[in-house]
Design a protein around this motif. Structure first.
Motif, PDB file in Angstrom:
ATOM      1  N   LEU A 195       0.824  -1.208   0.000  1.00 11.34           N
ATOM      2  CA  LEU A 195       0.000   0.000   0.000  1.00 11.34           C
ATOM      3  C   LEU A 195       0.858   1.258   0.000  1.00 11.34           C
ATOM      4  CD1 LEU A 195      -2.790  -1.039   2.545  1.00 11.34           C
ATOM      5  CD2 LEU A 195      -2.969  -0.908   0.054  1.00 11.34           C
ATOM      6  N   PHE A 196       1.976   1.208   0.724  1.00 11.03           N
ATOM      7  CA  PHE A 196       2.884   2.358   0.747  1.00 11.03           C
ATOM      8  C   PHE A 196       3.482   2.612  -0.632  1.00 11.03           C
ATOM      9  CE2 PHE A 196       7.259   3.908   1.238  1.00 11.03           C
ATOM     10  CZ  PHE A 196       7.019   5.134   1.851  1.00 11.03           C
ATOM     11  N   VAL A 197       3.944   1.553  -1.310  1.00  8.67           N
ATOM     12  CA  VAL A 197       4.525   1.700  -2.648  1.00  8.67           C
ATOM     13  C   VAL A 197       3.487   2.214  -3.631  1.00  8.67           C
ATOM     14  CG1 VAL A 197       5.553   0.433  -4.572  1.00  8.67           C
ATOM     15  CG2 VAL A 197       6.292  -0.044  -2.238  1.00  8.67           C
ATOM     16  N   GLU A 202       1.232   6.526  -7.060  1.00 12.49           N
ATOM     17  CA  GLU A 202       0.093   7.369  -7.413  1.00 12.49           C
ATOM     18  C   GLU A 202       0.466   8.850  -7.307  1.00 12.49           C
ATOM     19  OE1 GLU A 202      -4.620   7.909  -6.194  1.00 12.49           O
ATOM     20  OE2 GLU A 202      -3.330   6.464  -5.168  1.00 12.49           O
ATOM     21  N   GLU A 203       1.214   9.217  -6.261  1.00 11.31           N
ATOM     22  CA  GLU A 203       1.648  10.610  -6.140  1.00 11.31           C
ATOM     23  C   GLU A 203       2.571  10.998  -7.283  1.00 11.31           C
ATOM     24  OE1 GLU A 203       3.453  11.026  -2.355  1.00 11.31           O
ATOM     25  OE2 GLU A 203       1.579  10.750  -1.216  1.00 11.31           O
ATOM     26  N   LEU A 209       1.392  14.168 -14.463  1.00 14.93           N
ATOM     27  CA  LEU A 209       0.241  14.699 -15.194  1.00 14.93           C
ATOM     28  C   LEU A 209       0.197  16.217 -15.105  1.00 14.93           C
ATOM     29  CD1 LEU A 209      -2.526  12.112 -14.217  1.00 14.93           C
ATOM     30  CD2 LEU A 209      -1.426  12.393 -16.449  1.00 14.93           C
ATOM     31  N   VAL A 210       0.482  16.779 -13.938  1.00 16.59           N
ATOM     32  CA  VAL A 210       0.485  18.237 -13.767  1.00 16.59           C
ATOM     33  C   VAL A 210       1.573  18.867 -14.599  1.00 16.59           C
ATOM     34  CG1 VAL A 210       0.846  20.084 -12.101  1.00 16.59           C
ATOM     35  CG2 VAL A 210      -0.564  18.127 -11.492  1.00 16.59           C
ATOM     36  N   THR A 211       2.765  18.266 -14.634  1.00 11.40           N
ATOM     37  CA  THR A 211       3.888  18.813 -15.395  1.00 11.40           C
ATOM     38  C   THR A 211       3.607  18.780 -16.885  1.00 11.40           C
ATOM     39  OG1 THR A 211       5.385  18.044 -13.664  1.00 11.40           O
ATOM     40  CG2 THR A 211       6.363  18.599 -15.796  1.00 11.40           C
ATOM     41  N   SER A 212       3.108  17.644 -17.381  1.00 14.26           N
ATOM     42  CA  SER A 212       2.818  17.517 -18.813  1.00 14.26           C
ATOM     43  C   SER A 212       1.706  18.458 -19.230  1.00 14.26           C
ATOM     44  CB  SER A 212       2.439  16.073 -19.141  1.00 14.26           C
ATOM     45  OG  SER A 212       1.282  15.690 -18.431  1.00 14.26           O
ATOM     46  N   SER A 213       0.744  18.716 -18.409  1.00 16.33           N
ATOM     47  CA  SER A 213      -0.341  19.649 -18.723  1.00 16.33           C
ATOM     48  C   SER A 213       0.190  21.062 -18.859  1.00 16.33           C
ATOM     49  CB  SER A 213      -1.407  19.573 -17.625  1.00 16.33           C
ATOM     50  OG  SER A 213      -2.430  20.519 -17.854  1.00 16.33           O
ATOM     51  N   GLY A 214       1.132  21.479 -18.045  1.00 18.95           N
ATOM     52  CA  GLY A 214       1.712  22.809 -18.144  1.00 18.95           C
ATOM     53  C   GLY A 214       2.488  22.996 -19.420  1.00 18.95           C
ATOM     54  N   ILE A 215       3.202  21.959 -19.858  1.00 19.41           N
ATOM     55  CA  ILE A 215       3.994  22.032 -21.097  1.00 19.41           C
ATOM     56  C   ILE A 215       3.085  22.174 -22.303  1.00 19.41           C
ATOM     57  CG2 ILE A 215       5.546  20.740 -22.588  1.00 19.41           C
ATOM     58  CD1 ILE A 215       6.779  19.556 -20.041  1.00 19.41           C
TER      59      ILE A 215
END
Length: 236
Positions: A195-197, A202-203, A209-215
């Protein structure tokens, strides 16, 4: 037919001697609670190997004390009682002069009021044989209690060798229970680690996803992009 009426009398208080009898009964009950008691311990038997030396324990107790307490040990030989030893204890602070009537017997009791030897009339049997096996009676009589007496039985069992208890089943059960607990703990640790891995992965995916959306927004000239904006041409 003539009917006769029989009057019923109310009960009258009992005679004065009734209360005296009640008091005497209470005193008698108290007297019996103070009677002499002989005790061989919580386990009244012993299994010993042929040729060994064993002790037959016995202690006495009296709430009102002793005065010329008589005691003896007897051996039950197929229904016939044979005296092993006997003596008289004059007071609670005196040791008895014990007479021995059987071979390989030693008196090891002490009458001094110490922790280890308080009111002790135990005996020792040396180099026991199969003939020594059977019931031994520890008897006592206290003249201070109107010759109240009490006896208790200790059983000696003589064997060729001490029986070894087979603990195989117990070991198997203990091993199975221990293995099950260990497996359960391992499963819980593995589950928590998994569960930890997964949470870390997931993080990381969210960050990607956030980085690719900005580009993409920058390349398409959307808000927040660095592309130069041209003014709208005017009509002549």
């Amino acid at each position: 037919m003539e009917v006769q009426w029989v009057g019923v009398r109310s009960p009258k208080p009992g005679p004065p001697h009734a209360s005296v009898c009640l008091i005497l009964s209470m005193l008698l009950g108290l007297w019996y609670t103070q009677a002499l008691e002989m005790n061989v311990g919580k386990i009244p038997f012993l299994e010993a190997v042929n040729g060994s030396t064993v002790m037959l324990p016995c202690t006495y107790a009296s709430c009102i004390g002793i005065d010329n307490l008589y005691f003896n040990w007897q051996f039950n030989d197929n229904g016939t009682m044979h005296k092993v030893c006997d003596s008289m204890i004059v007071s609670e602070d005196s040791d008895p002069d014990v007479k021995i009537y059987r071979e390989r017997v030693e008196f090891v009791g002490k009458n001094h009021k110490t922790i280890d030897h308080k009111n002790n009339v135990s005996i020792l049997l040396w180099n026991i044989t199969f003939e020594d096996g059977g019931q031994y009676t520890c008897f006592g009589r206290n003249p201070r209690e109107k010759d109240k007496n009490h006896s208790t039985i200790f059983t000696l069992i003589v064997v060729d060798e001490v029986r070894v208890v087979d603990n195989t089943l117990t070991i198997i059960i203990a091993s199975a229970v221990g293995g099950g607990i260990a497996a359960l703990m391992g499963f819980m640790l593995l589950k928590n680690f998994t569960l930890f891995v997964l949470s870390k992965l997931e993080e990381k995916n969210k960050e990607c996803l956030v980085t690719s959306s900005g580009i993409d927004n920058t390349e398409n000239g959307l808000s927040g992009s660095k592309a130069d904006s041209k003014p709208t041409p005017k009509k002549k």
